[in-house]
Design an enzyme around this catalytic site. Structure first.
Site, PDB file in Angstrom:
ATOM      1  N   CYS A   1      49.421  24.980 135.576  1.00 17.42           N
ATOM      2  CA  CYS A   1      48.287  24.565 136.403  1.00 17.42           C
ATOM      3  C   CYS A   1      47.059  25.448 136.127  1.00 17.42           C
ATOM      4  CB  CYS A   1      48.682  24.542 137.877  1.00 17.42           C
ATOM      5  SG  CYS A   1      47.713  23.381 138.875  1.00 17.42           S
TER       6      CYS A   1
ATOM      7  N   GLU B   1      55.025  20.706 136.981  1.00 15.81           N
ATOM      8  CA  GLU B   1      55.107  21.924 137.784  1.00 15.81           C
ATOM      9  C   GLU B   1      55.994  21.673 138.998  1.00 15.81           C
ATOM     10  OE1 GLU B   1      52.050  25.012 140.095  1.00 15.81           O
ATOM     11  OE2 GLU B   1      51.303  23.095 139.359  1.00 15.81           O
TER      12      GLU B   1
ATOM     13  N   LYS C   1      54.588  31.821 136.704  1.00 20.64           N
ATOM     14  CA  LYS C   1      53.147  31.679 136.934  1.00 20.64           C
ATOM     15  C   LYS C   1      52.586  33.031 137.371  1.00 20.64           C
ATOM     16  CE  LYS C   1      50.068  28.360 139.277  1.00 20.64           C
ATOM     17  NZ  LYS C   1      50.072  27.182 140.188  1.00 20.64           N
TER      18      LYS C   1
END
Length: 345
Positions: A186, A65, A152
């Protein structure tokens, strides 16, 4: 009637080993740190790591990430409720300057790297869209083509003050010769409806770039592999305090006084897990590393025989999901033809 005994088996033994028709893919997750506030240097580091992975025969390489642009661990950008400081605003300006445009020259360079080393590349970046930043994953094929991106959709906690929110238009799963590839970043991996959308798209190689190095993260990765009947590849950075600029240029809020240059601020934990839940490589907490495994894609069918989450185990007459996969835009302009409709000829 007499029965004649024989040493020969009544039936020939059937080989239940791996199906030779099912391909094997060599995959690598990169566990390494960003060179913070220095995107050109980070791109150079990415190429060195990519070349090394390709030298080991990797066909797919997954980076952590925010590898390009940096994960701003420990920073608070001077924010308290009702107030932003001048120093924090300057920190955001520098962070914004380290982000990349998509498309843009850095994307072109990443595509060229993928083509040069003949690998499929999954890269975590900080994407700059005007003055809003997104935590994004970029996908490239082994011919050097940019395939697309995933933004995201739900930044975690204080991430929400610096990153925008993705929408349903960037949840791709790409069909490639080495399998169907997608990613969740994540803690959005903990969102069951997002995972279900990806399963419905047929994901086979599920990439999970992260910033979570806790041992409990491994439980989520194992669960996703079992739930989705897919390979899970989780890549995290391994960082020490010295991988970030020194204070006062960069400070770890609340903990800076307890840190030395060699203090570990993110311990990695990168891992590769099979559709049966077996750990194929990792988790690694020892330092920067390339963590590789051979993925027998036949394992997907063997796992889904037991449990196919959007197939024979789905019960759509009881449970269903609607995904709004169109872009969510704040301003819509009418077309040029509509604007001129009724104008004088």
């Amino acid at each position: 009637m007499a029965i004649v005994a024989s040493d020969a088996p009544l039936f020939a033994e059937v080989d239940m080993g791996a199906d030779s028709s099912a391909p094997t893919v060599r995959a690598t997750v990169v566990q390494a740190s960003t060179i913070f506030y220095d995107t050109p240097a980070t791109l150079g580091k990415a190429e060195r790591l990519l070349a090394e992975a390709a030298g080991y025969g990797s066909q797919l390489v997954v980076f952590p990430e925010a590898f390009i642009g940096g994960y701003p661990r420990g920073a608070n950008f001077g924010v308290t409720i009702g107030n932003r400081t001048a120093k924090g605003k300057e920190e955001f300006r520098k962070y914004h300057a380290s982000a990349i445009d998509v498309p843009g020259p850095e994307v072109e360079r990443l595509a060229a790297m993928a083509g040069k080393y003949k690998v499929y590349l999954v890269m975590g970046v900080i994407e700059r869209d005007g003055y809003t930043l997104y935590c994004t994953v970029l996908f490239f094929d082994s011919q050097g083509h940019f395939l697309g991106k995933h933004r995201k959709i739900m930044p975690t906690a204080l991430e929400r003050i610096i990153w925008g929110f993705g929408d349903g238009s960037t949840i791709p799963v790409f069909e490639t010769p080495i399998g169907k590839i997608g990613a969740a970043i994540c803690w959005e991996n903990r969102m069951p409806l997002l995972r279900t959308a990806m399963y419905a798209k047929g994901i086979e190689i599920y990439c999970a770039p992260t910033a979570d190095s806790r041992e409990v993260w491994q439980a989520s990765m194992t669960h996703i592999a079992l739930e989705g009947g897919c390979f899970v590849l989780s890549a995290n950075q391994f960082c020490r305090r010295k991988d970030y600029p020194p204070p006062p240029e960069y400070e770890f809020s609340g903990t800076e006084q307890d840190l030395t240059p060699d203090s570990i601020v993110c311990a990695g934990g990168s891992v590769i897990i099979s559709p049966s839940g077996s750990v194929l490589a990792g988790p690694n907490y020892d330092g920067e590393a390339l963590i590789s495994a051979d993925l027998d894609l036949g394992e997907i069918a063997r796992a889904k025989f037991d449990f196919d989450v959007v197939g024979h185990y789905s019960r759509p007459e009881v449970l269903s999901l609607v995904v709004r996969d169109h872009p969510a835009t704040p301003v819509t302009f009418t077309s040029a033809s509509a604007k001129t409709e009724g104008s004088h000829k």
